[in-house]
Design an enzyme around this catalytic site. Structure first.
Site, PDB file in Angstrom:
ATOM      1  N   CYS A 133     104.416  17.672 -27.151  1.00  0.00           N
ATOM      2  CA  CYS A 133     104.919  18.973 -26.689  1.00  0.00           C
ATOM      3  C   CYS A 133     104.877  19.107 -25.156  1.00  0.00           C
ATOM      4  CB  CYS A 133     104.128  20.101 -27.340  1.00  0.00           C
ATOM      5  SG  CYS A 133     102.356  19.779 -27.466  1.00  0.00           S
ATOM      6  N   HIS A 247     102.800  26.543 -23.977  1.00  0.00           N
ATOM      7  CA  HIS A 247     102.129  25.667 -23.013  1.00  0.00           C
ATOM      8  C   HIS A 247     102.720  25.937 -21.624  1.00  0.00           C
ATOM      9  CE1 HIS A 247     100.243  23.659 -26.252  1.00  0.00           C
ATOM     10  NE2 HIS A 247     100.679  22.423 -26.100  1.00  0.00           N
TER      11      HIS A 247
END
Ligand code: 3JN
Length: 342
Positions: A133, A247
């Site tokens: 990710c 994130h």
């Protein structure tokens, strides 16, 4: 024959019912991926559980090597199942898109971010790997800047949401935060090495002999592979923060050619899958609470790095479960359809 199949819809399997598996089902339905039939597979512990797909209830079945018979496309959400079953799925005729790190660095497995290296899927031999990710959101932003001015060096620090470590990690933050706010003793951490509520730690995945965390080395090696720049100098520090979804990354790049902040803003505004949110005077910069639930990569705080002659500093945020995992995997599946590779 293949085209007829695609028009009629595909037999799809999703392996995994955790945070990423559920996001994969949601994204397949949202994007109206041509599904003729779908099965959800998981460990014997989750078999029998119910999940929803496009308004319907599905019963989770146990993953076995035979479960892939008749499956055209199989999305592995991550974890141990990939090592155990991905090859079996391919042997039975499925094309596998795998979200784990198992195959990412294997030379004959394409590692694909559709905005960056879509053509790489064409060389697949049954398995296509979905990157980590933190890598995905970084390369989506690096690519247009590299094409314009050649990136020589990258320094990145991440601020990674707990959902990257799965649904149990999200529950751990919820329980700990509740306990702290009630002035109670929180139960000892089970998923993370330290309490995560009102804390953070520079420790994601295991530590390696070179002093880096494995998450840091994933970012470095995967970025070099996707960008087809094995010599690009990259260093990373990966940090877990008490955020549920999204994130964030502080990225500094050094380039061969000069790019002004204004030029970088324009290049990024035109780049596929990127949204520029950059008006500090209006307090506009990417935030995990705004990126959550979205599929784009958000970039802001774009400025010339005062410490080098040709360099930029950037702040990049994306939904780690969607663009960082499920959406990227489904975009790869869409590419396979577009290129007639299913
Ligand atoms: O912690 C995060 O924010 C991302 C974690 C990713 C992850 C967690 C466990 C195993 C991975 C990954 O995608 O690299 C793996 C793995 O497959 O190695």
């Amino acid at each position: 024959m293949r085209e007829v199949l695609a028009l009629a819809g595909l037999q799809v399997a999703v392996v995994g019912t955790g945070a990423v598996g559920q996001a994969m089902l949601q994204v397949l339905a949202e994007r109206s991926f041509p599904v003729a039939g779908i099965k959800v597979l998981a460990t014997s512990r989750s078999a029998g559980k119910k999940v929803r797909f496009a308004g319907e209830e599905l019963h989770v079945e146990e993953t076995t090597p035979d479960a892939f018979r008749g499956i055209d496309l199989c999305l592995f959400a991550g974890g141990e199942a990939s090592k155990q079953f991905a090859r079996a799925a391919v042997a039975q005729g499925a094309v596998v898109i795998d979200n784990s790190s198992t195959f990412r660095l294997e030379p004959d497995v394409p590692l694909v971010v559709p905005e960056v290296n879509p053509e790489a899927v064409k060389s697949h031999r049954g398995i296509i790997a979905n990157p980590n990710c933190s890598t995905i959101q970084m390369v989506v932003v690096l690519k247009p800047l590299h094409d314009a001015a050649r990136i020589k060096r990258v320094v990145v620090s991440t601020y990674q949401a707990v959902s990257g470590a799965g649904a149990e990690a999200m529950e751990e933050l919820r329980v700990q935060a509740g306990a702290v706010l009630r002035d109670e003793q929180a139960p000892p951490p089970q998923v993370f090495p330290w309490p995560i509520a009102f804390n953070l730690f520079p420790h994601i995945d295991v530590f390696l002999d070179n002093g880096y965390c494995k998450e840091e080395m994933k970012m470095i090696l995967e970025t070099q592979k996707i960008m087809e720049e094995p010599e690009m100098r990259i260093t990373a520090t990966t940090v877990r923060v008490p955020v549920f979804v999204g994130h964030s990354e502080a990225i500094n790049i050094e380039t061969e050619g000069k790019l002004t902040a204004q030029e970088a803003r324009r290049l990024l505004a035109e780049a596929p899958g990127v949204v520029v949110e950059d008006d500090p005077a209006a307090r506009l910069y990417p935030l995990p609470i705004r990126a959550a639930g979205r599929d784009e990569v958000f970039v802001g705080r774009i400025r010339e790095d005062l410490s080098v002659e040709r360099g930029l500093a950037l702040w990049v945020v994306a939904d780690n479960l969607r663009k960082g995992a499920a959406t990227n995997a489904v975009q790869i599946a869409e590419l396979l359809l577009e290129y007639n590779l299913l």
